[in-house]
Every structure is written in structure tokens, then in C-alpha cells.
Design a protein around this motif. Structure first.
Motif, PDB file in Angstrom:
ATOM      1  N   HIS A   1     -97.541  25.781 -30.984  1.00  0.00           N
ATOM      2  CA  HIS A   1     -98.393  26.666 -32.802  1.00  0.00           C
ATOM      3  C   HIS A   1     -99.825  27.683 -32.166  1.00  0.00           C
ATOM      4  N   PRO A   2     -99.472  28.529 -32.306  1.00  0.00           N
ATOM      5  CA  PRO A   2    -100.545  30.042 -31.626  1.00  0.00           C
ATOM      6  C   PRO A   2    -102.247  29.243 -32.125  1.00  0.00           C
ATOM      7  N   VAL A   3    -103.016  29.633 -31.767  1.00  0.00           N
ATOM      8  CA  VAL A   3    -104.416  29.801 -32.435  1.00  0.00           C
ATOM      9  C   VAL A   3    -104.277  31.041 -32.991  1.00  0.00           C
ATOM     10  N   SER A   4    -104.209  31.755 -32.671  1.00  0.00           N
ATOM     11  CA  SER A   4    -103.924  32.997 -33.545  1.00  0.00           C
ATOM     12  C   SER A   4    -103.903  33.070 -34.342  1.00  0.00           C
ATOM     13  N   ASP A   5    -103.831  33.611 -35.318  1.00  0.00           N
ATOM     14  CA  ASP A   5    -103.204  33.832 -37.218  1.00  0.00           C
ATOM     15  C   ASP A   5    -102.627  35.419 -36.727  1.00  0.00           C
ATOM     16  N   LYS A   6    -102.295  36.166 -35.724  1.00  0.00           N
ATOM     17  CA  LYS A   6    -102.086  37.529 -35.461  1.00  0.00           C
ATOM     18  C   LYS A   6    -100.439  36.649 -35.832  1.00  0.00           C
ATOM     19  N   ILE A   7     -99.450  35.746 -34.701  1.00  0.00           N
ATOM     20  CA  ILE A   7     -98.748  35.291 -34.475  1.00  0.00           C
ATOM     21  C   ILE A   7     -98.763  33.949 -35.022  1.00  0.00           C
ATOM     22  N   ARG A   8     -97.223  33.898 -35.546  1.00  0.00           N
ATOM     23  CA  ARG A   8     -97.126  31.957 -36.266  1.00  0.00           C
ATOM     24  C   ARG A   8     -95.885  31.535 -35.208  1.00  0.00           C
ATOM     25  N   PHE A   9     -95.319  30.081 -35.340  1.00  0.00           N
ATOM     26  CA  PHE A   9     -95.065  29.320 -35.489  1.00  0.00           C
ATOM     27  C   PHE A   9     -93.625  30.052 -36.173  1.00  0.00           C
ATOM     28  N   ASN A  10     -92.814  29.919 -35.016  1.00  0.00           N
ATOM     29  CA  ASN A  10     -90.989  30.220 -35.517  1.00  0.00           C
ATOM     30  C   ASN A  10     -90.592  32.272 -35.654  1.00  0.00           C
ATOM     31  N   GLU A  11     -91.797  32.302 -35.231  1.00  0.00           N
ATOM     32  CA  GLU A  11     -91.120  33.616 -35.689  1.00  0.00           C
ATOM     33  C   GLU A  11     -90.389  34.429 -34.436  1.00  0.00           C
ATOM     34  N   LYS A  12     -89.900  34.462 -34.584  1.00  0.00           N
ATOM     35  CA  LYS A  12     -88.632  36.232 -33.662  1.00  0.00           C
ATOM     36  C   LYS A  12     -89.567  36.940 -32.929  1.00  0.00           C
ATOM     37  N   VAL A  13     -89.186  36.859 -31.436  1.00  0.00           N
ATOM     38  CA  VAL A  13     -89.982  37.599 -30.944  1.00  0.00           C
ATOM     39  C   VAL A  13     -89.447  38.527 -29.466  1.00  0.00           C
ATOM     40  N   VAL A  14     -88.239  39.544 -29.710  1.00  0.00           N
ATOM     41  CA  VAL A  14     -88.062  40.442 -28.238  1.00  0.00           C
ATOM     42  C   VAL A  14     -88.756  40.672 -27.370  1.00  0.00           C
ATOM     43  N   PHE A  15     -88.588  40.812 -26.451  1.00  0.00           N
ATOM     44  CA  PHE A  15     -89.278  40.798 -24.808  1.00  0.00           C
ATOM     45  C   PHE A  15     -87.435  40.935 -23.541  1.00  0.00           C
ATOM     46  N   GLY A  16     -88.282  41.533 -22.586  1.00  0.00           N
ATOM     47  CA  GLY A  16     -87.357  41.692 -21.565  1.00  0.00           C
ATOM     48  C   GLY A  16     -88.051  41.057 -20.715  1.00  0.00           C
ATOM     49  N   THR A  17     -87.794  41.048 -19.347  1.00  0.00           N
ATOM     50  CA  THR A  17     -87.457  40.308 -18.077  1.00  0.00           C
ATOM     51  C   THR A  17     -89.174  40.624 -17.873  1.00  0.00           C
ATOM     52  N   GLU A  18     -89.650  41.811 -18.001  1.00  0.00           N
ATOM     53  CA  GLU A  18     -91.001  41.997 -17.424  1.00  0.00           C
ATOM     54  C   GLU A  18     -92.232  41.508 -18.284  1.00  0.00           C
ATOM     55  N   HIS A  19     -91.540  40.972 -19.319  1.00  0.00           N
ATOM     56  CA  HIS A  19     -92.491  40.156 -20.597  1.00  0.00           C
ATOM     57  C   HIS A  19     -92.414  38.579 -19.946  1.00  0.00           C
ATOM     58  N   ILE A  20     -91.703  37.943 -18.998  1.00  0.00           N
ATOM     59  CA  ILE A  20     -91.404  36.727 -18.393  1.00  0.00           C
ATOM     60  C   ILE A  20     -92.721  35.953 -17.715  1.00  0.00           C
ATOM     61  N   CYS A  21     -93.449  35.422 -17.784  1.00  0.00           N
ATOM     62  CA  CYS A  21     -94.282  34.881 -17.227  1.00  0.00           C
ATOM     63  C   CYS A  21     -94.385  33.515 -16.333  1.00  0.00           C
ATOM     64  N   ASP A  22     -93.640  32.902 -17.486  1.00  0.00           N
ATOM     65  CA  ASP A  22     -92.961  31.128 -16.729  1.00  0.00           C
ATOM     66  C   ASP A  22     -91.544  30.994 -17.476  1.00  0.00           C
ATOM     67  N   ILE A  23     -91.188  30.201 -16.567  1.00  0.00           N
ATOM     68  CA  ILE A  23     -89.171  29.580 -17.455  1.00  0.00           C
ATOM     69  C   ILE A  23     -89.240  27.998 -17.685  1.00  0.00           C
ATOM     70  N   ALA A  24     -88.932  27.740 -18.195  1.00  0.00           N
ATOM     71  CA  ALA A  24     -88.996  25.710 -18.381  1.00  0.00           C
ATOM     72  C   ALA A  24     -87.463  25.678 -18.887  1.00  0.00           C
ATOM     73  N   ALA A  25     -87.040  24.419 -18.181  1.00  0.00           N
ATOM     74  CA  ALA A  25     -85.762  23.828 -18.288  1.00  0.00           C
ATOM     75  C   ALA A  25     -85.880  23.550 -19.683  1.00  0.00           C
ATOM     76  N   PRO A  26     -84.554  23.216 -20.885  1.00  0.00           N
ATOM     77  CA  PRO A  26     -84.156  23.162 -22.012  1.00  0.00           C
ATOM     78  C   PRO A  26     -84.609  21.524 -21.637  1.00  0.00           C
ATOM     79  N   ARG A  27     -85.159  21.112 -23.047  1.00  0.00           N
ATOM     80  CA  ARG A  27     -85.720  20.061 -23.260  1.00  0.00           C
ATOM     81  C   ARG A  27     -84.036  19.125 -23.384  1.00  0.00           C
TER      82      ARG A  27
END
Length: 92
Positions: free
Chosen positions: A66-92
Motif C-alpha cells: 500500500h503506497p503512501v502517495s495517492d499518485k500510485i495505487r495498490f493492485n494497479e498494473k505497472v510496466v517496467f524493465g530490467t533498468e527499474h528493478i532495485c531488489d528481488i525477493a523470492a515468491p511467498r
């Protein structure tokens, strides 16, 4: 699918400041559907995404915290590239 223009290129940030660590390129290019990645928005917020689609040149994910900012929203879709990834976590 908005937000792409709001994402920070973390590769550039890492080149400018090597103390800003990002995952190795080989790890960022081996992302699969169901993985969790963190991206940085230009409003200063770091957000976790669940990867929902892997394309040849881009990924798609949904915001899972849940973002703090109201400019982005929970469960919204985002298109991104490798240049945007700052961390990776294993699936739950």
C-alpha cells in the motif's frame, strides 16, 4: 497500465552512486512470473510488484503493497524493465 514514466532508472542511479546497490543484471533478466521485484518511483517511493507477465523487452506487474502517495495505487498494473528493478525477493 500507467506509471512507466514515473519509474526511476536504477541502473543510472547505481552508475552515479555505486553505494546504491542493485541486483546483478543476470538476476534481473531471469525474472519470472510470480516473482517479486522492487521498483523506485520518482516520487521517492519504493514499491514491491508481483510479476504477472514476462515479455521480450518488458515486464508487467501489480503493486502489492500500500503506497503512501495517492499518485500510485495498490493492485494497479505497472510496466517496467530490467533498468527499474532495485531488489528481488523470492515468491511467498
Amino acid at each position: 497500465m500507467k506509471y512507466h514514466e514515473m519509474l526511476v532508472n536504477v541502473e543510472d542511479r547505481n552508475h552515479e552512486d555505486p553505494t546504491f546497490e542493485i541486483p546483478q543484471f543476470c538476476n534481473r533478466t531471469s525474472i519470472q512470473k510470480g516473482d517479486y521485484v522492487k521498483v523506485v518511483f520518482n516520487i521517492g517511493e519504493r514499491i514491491w510488484l508481483e510479476v504477472t507477465d514476462v515479455g521480450k523487452s518488458a515486464f508487467q506487474g501489480v503493486i502489492i503493497n500500500h503506497p503512501v502517495s495517492d499518485k500510485i495505487r495498490f493492485n494497479e498494473k505497472v510496466v517496467f524493465g530490467t533498468e527499474h528493478i532495485c531488489d528481488i525477493a523470492a515468491p511467498r
